[in-house]
Design a protein around this motif. Structure first.
Motif: not given
Length: 600
Positions: A409-427
């Motif tokens: 939940m915390e990792i996905t919340a961070a990914a929601e706020s950071d596009a770079e992390l979202r693209r790298a980890a949840f492609k």
């Protein structure tokens, strides 16, 4: 609690009362009156002087806090004694009349000097580990008669510095007892320098009992930001990273708990843990005996090769950390252990309960480290952490499953706020991301446990912008949860669906239609009759659906327009988001009814 870098050296501190004592001994020989009383003072001062010289021999290897306090008190009494003795020198008639000395003055002086003698004897007793004495001293010096806790803490910390291993373990245990549920004692322990020797004891890789005692004491101290920052300033973070890498499981459990507590109380320390790479050993401990390769294929050649690779990486990282340790201030902790063992035998012989408890502690530490930290969340995703967390959610019910869900939940919340992390980890082609989503959906659909469904639903909502319009499998379970009997679950489902339908989501039109197709409108209308928070998020989602799919028959049949027009203006005024959304939603629905298509 700050360390004064301008303090005098301990030999300079002791030289002042020694010089005063020598001046008194000279002045006694010049006394013209009260010869017997001055002789008694000389005897007392001579004892103090001898003990001061004995303490001076320990300079450089002693615990200094009680020495400084007692030396200052002794100096004050010796100054009074010097003033009194000098008044007894031969003087003219006028000075004798003006300066009146009585027996009471000498009685009071003898009492003060006796107190200083008692303090000095106590001080020598806590340092006498080489003279056949040693052990923890629980007698009270005069200086702390009004606060016995202070003298006990001094004695325990001195034992941590100078005692045998058994004494150090006992001292750490006693400090833990004093610190439990008593913030004043915790502050005294920290202020009197208890943290550095506890970290030194924790670093001793040859005694699990010693490390456990030290970690427990530090855990009890680390419950506020000031003391957490003090532990970090004393190089506590690299010590904990090293212990997590090469200590027995029982020790690692306590250190992982300590990492979680420190990270919870100080965001700067939380980032410091990330910089020192504490996440890698935590993920490695969490993945112990857990297959974290591709979630679909069975265990085979690929997984064996992966474990060989990850173990080699861990060895290289451990060697690198060890070399860095030898060249850093951290080497000051290695009085007994200059190198750590890998404790492979201990790992193999530990019970399943201990192994499971270690995973629980590591998962909690990762959860707290990821909370509000994009950098730490990124590190977890870069160390196969997502796959490991997903696998444990699938296989480990109970507290471990909950901690893993909270970490995601915390990792996905961070990914929601950071596009770079979202693209790298949840492609979309990421096996780790797919495994995580599969487990989140399984929890939402199959486990009717609100405490687990809530973080799973929040996680899916945080990932809303990563899903294609054709990937509708995540929307159906969320719509079903709108009818959940637990209002918190229903509310979180509405919030998550709102992130799919909000204008910030590039696919909001497609997602809005999909949400309606899953028959979301009837349960959503029922949410409008619930509590204030549930009603708020239900209205927000309803507005998004009306804005993006206002021509839907489901919206017309449910009389959504009437519901939106009937929203109390006072309620809308309390929530700026509704004040803006409701007029827009009403406008779009009316335009669709009139045959005008606003989006065209």
């Amino acid at each position: 609690m700050e360390i004064n870098r301008d303090e005098k050296r301990i030999d300079e501190v002791l030289s002042s009362p020694i010089l005063l004592a020598e001046r008194i001994l000279v002045s006694v020989n010049e006394a013209a009156t009260f010869h017997a009383e001055c002789t008694e003072v000389r005897s007392q001062v001579d004892s103090i002087n001898c003990m001061l010289h004995s303490v001076l021999r320990f300079a450089g290897s002693m615990y200094e806090r009680p020495v400084r306090r007692i030396a200052a008190d002794v100096s004050k009494n010796l100054k009074r004694a010097l003033t009194l003795v000098r008044k007894c020198r031969r003087r003219n008639i006028l000075l004798r009349v003006v300066t009146i000395i009585t027996q009471a003055d000498f009685r009071k002086m003898r009492s003060l000097l006796d107190a200083s003698i008692g303090d000095m004897r106590w001080l020598l007793s806590i340092f006498d580990y080489d003279g056949g004495g040693g052990g923890i001293v629980l007698s009270l010096p005069s200086i702390s008669s009004n606060d016995p806790i202070l003298s006990w803490i001094w004695s325990f910390i001195a034992a941590l510095h100078l005692g045998q291993l058994s004494d150090r373990i006992e001292a750490a245990t006693e400090l833990t007892s004093l610190a439990q549920d008593n913030d004043r004692n915790k502050n005294i322990i920290a202020e009197e320098g208890g943290v550095p020797p506890l970290l030194k004891l924790l670093y001793d890789a040859y005694s699990a009992d010693a490390q456990i005692a030290a970690a427990t004491a530090l855990f009890n101290l680390a419950n506020n930001q000031e003391r957490v920052r003090l532990i970090a300033d004393e190089l506590g973070i690299p010590v904990m990273v090293k212990v997590l890498g090469d200590s027995p499981m029982r020790v690692r459990i306590l250190v992982a708990n300590l990492v979680a507590r420190m990270a919870e109380h100080d965001p700067i320390v939380k980032e410091g843990f990330g910089r020192e790479n504490v996440i890698r050993p935590l993920v490695m401990r969490l993945s112990f005996e857990t297959y974290i390769g591709d979630p679909k294929p069975p265990l085979g050649k690929q997984s064996i090769q992966y474990f060989v690779q990850i173990n080699n990486e861990m060895k290289r990282n451990s060697n690198s950390n060890h070399r860095r340790h030898l060249n850093s201030p951290l080497s000051s902790y290695s009085d007994i252990s200059s190198q750590g063992g890998n404790h492979r035998g201990e790992r193999e012989n530990e019970s399943p309960e201990v192994k499971h408890k270690l995973k629980i502690s590591c998962a909690e530490a990762l959860w707290i480290l990821a909370s509000g930290s994009v950098s730490n969340s990124r590190m977890i995703t870069e160390t196969k952490g997502l796959l490991c967390l997903a696998k444990l959610i699938e296989k480990e019910p109970g507290e471990l499953q909950f901690n893993c869900l909270m970490a995601i939940m915390e990792i996905t919340a961070a990914a929601e706020s950071d596009a770079e992390l979202r693209r790298a980890a949840f492609k979309t082609n990421s096996s780790a991301a797919k495994a995580v989503v599969d487990q989140l959906l399984w929890v939402v659909k199959e486990l009717d446990i609100p405490s687990l469904q809530l973080p799973a639903i929040k996680s899916i909502g945080s990932l809303a912008r990563t899903f294609h319009s054709r990937e509708t499998r995540v929307i159906g379970p969320l719509v079903e949860r709108l009818s959940h009997s637990n209002q918190d679950v229903a509310t979180e489902a509405a919030i998550a669906l709102g992130k799919f339908a909000c204008p910030e989501n590039f696919l909001c039109l497609e997602h809005s239609k999909t949400i309606i197709e899953f028959d979301s409108v009837p349960p959503l209308m029922r949410l409008l009759m619930s509590g204030e928070r549930t009603k708020l998020h239900g209205l927000v989602l309803l507005c998004y659906l009306a804005m993006h799919a206002g021509d839907s028959e489901a919206l017309e049949e449910a009389q959504v327009l009437m519901a939106l027009e009937g929203v109390d203006r006072a309620v809308a005024a309390q929530h700026p988001v509704l004040k803006e959304l409701i007029p827009k939603a009403i406008y779009h629905v009316r335009m669709y009814r009139a045959g005008v298509h606003p989006h065209r």
